[in-house]
Design an enzyme around this catalytic site. Structure first.
Site, mmCIF file in Angstrom:
data_model
loop_
_atom_site.group_PDB
_atom_site.id
_atom_site.type_symbol
_atom_site.label_atom_id
_atom_site.label_comp_id
_atom_site.label_asym_id
_atom_site.label_seq_id
_atom_site.Cartn_x
_atom_site.Cartn_y
_atom_site.Cartn_z
ATOM 1 N N HIS A 1 -0.278 1.801 0.568
ATOM 2 C CA HIS A 1 -0.078 1.564 -0.858
ATOM 3 C C HIS A 1 -0.691 0.238 -1.267
ATOM 4 C CE1 HIS A 1 3.438 -0.254 1.143
ATOM 5 N NE2 HIS A 1 3.544 -1.071 0.110
ATOM 6 N N HIS B 1 -0.467 -2.831 -4.134
ATOM 7 C CA HIS B 1 0.305 -3.494 -5.183
ATOM 8 C C HIS B 1 -0.695 -3.990 -6.218
ATOM 9 C CE1 HIS B 1 4.099 -4.111 -2.791
ATOM 10 N NE2 HIS B 1 3.235 -3.932 -1.806
ATOM 11 N N ASN C 1 -0.536 -4.783 2.014
ATOM 12 C CA ASN C 1 0.133 -5.384 3.164
ATOM 13 C C ASN C 1 0.002 -4.396 4.318
ATOM 14 O OD1 ASN C 1 1.047 -7.605 1.630
ATOM 15 N ND2 ASN C 1 2.794 -6.412 0.914
ATOM 16 N N ASP D 1 7.079 -1.099 -9.430
ATOM 17 C CA ASP D 1 7.849 -1.605 -8.297
ATOM 18 C C ASP D 1 9.278 -1.877 -8.758
ATOM 19 O OD1 ASP D 1 8.922 -3.671 -6.330
ATOM 20 O OD2 ASP D 1 6.974 -3.246 -5.435
ATOM 21 N N ILE D 2 10.261 -1.525 -7.932
ATOM 22 C CA ILE D 2 11.663 -1.736 -8.326
ATOM 23 C C ILE D 2 12.078 -3.198 -8.205
ATOM 24 C CG2 ILE D 2 12.378 0.627 -7.812
ATOM 25 C CD1 ILE D 2 13.664 -0.489 -5.220
ATOM 26 N N GLY E 1 4.406 -8.220 5.747
ATOM 27 C CA GLY E 1 5.335 -7.877 4.677
ATOM 28 C C GLY E 1 5.381 -6.407 4.314
ATOM 29 N N GLN E 2 4.688 -5.544 5.069
ATOM 30 C CA GLN E 2 4.766 -4.114 4.768
ATOM 31 C C GLN E 2 6.136 -3.598 5.176
ATOM 32 O OE1 GLN E 2 1.816 -1.589 6.671
ATOM 33 N NE2 GLN E 2 2.324 0.153 5.367
#
Length: 119
Positions: A105, A107, A92, A35-36, A98-99
């Site tokens: 995907h 996390h 999410n 994750d960035i 919070g998507q």
């Protein structure tokens, strides 16, 4: 069409190698990358290579790829050596949860205390 790459999808562009990502694992059906904006020492996104808007839609349409995604989440945790101390897999679903990228995907979070509820 569901399952097909979407031209305006960030994750579809990462799968197509049009946008760079720090890939940690790749299979025929999934891609896992850092994750960035990590929220924990281990924060990796595991995505299916087919496009579905969220986890529920993916699960209904393709249970096998959903299973692949969960298996790869466990492999990511093992690779980052957080499987022994504990990790969280978060999906999410919807903007209210919070998507922000509407491509299913997971996390994978670990490497720090993850008390519930998150905050």
């Amino acid at each position: 069409m569901a399952g097909e790459p979407q031209a305006d999808c960030l994750f579809c562009k990462i799968i197509a190698k049009e946008i760079p990502a720090t890939v940690v694992r790749e299979t025929e059906t999934t891609l896992a990358f850092r994750d960035i904006n990590p929220q924990a020492p281990t924060h990796v996104l595991v995505i299916p290579k087919v496009h579905y808007a969220d986890a529920a839609t993916l699960a209904a349409a393709d249970p096998q790829i959903t299973a692949d995604l969960l298996r790869e989440a466990g492999e990511v945790a093992a690779g980052d050596e957080v499987d022994g101390t504990g990790y969280r897999i978060v999906f999410n679903t919807g903007s209210g949860a919070g998507q922000t990228v509407f491509h299913a995907h997971a996390h994978v979070l670990g490497g720090r205390g993850l008390n519930w509820p998150p905050g």
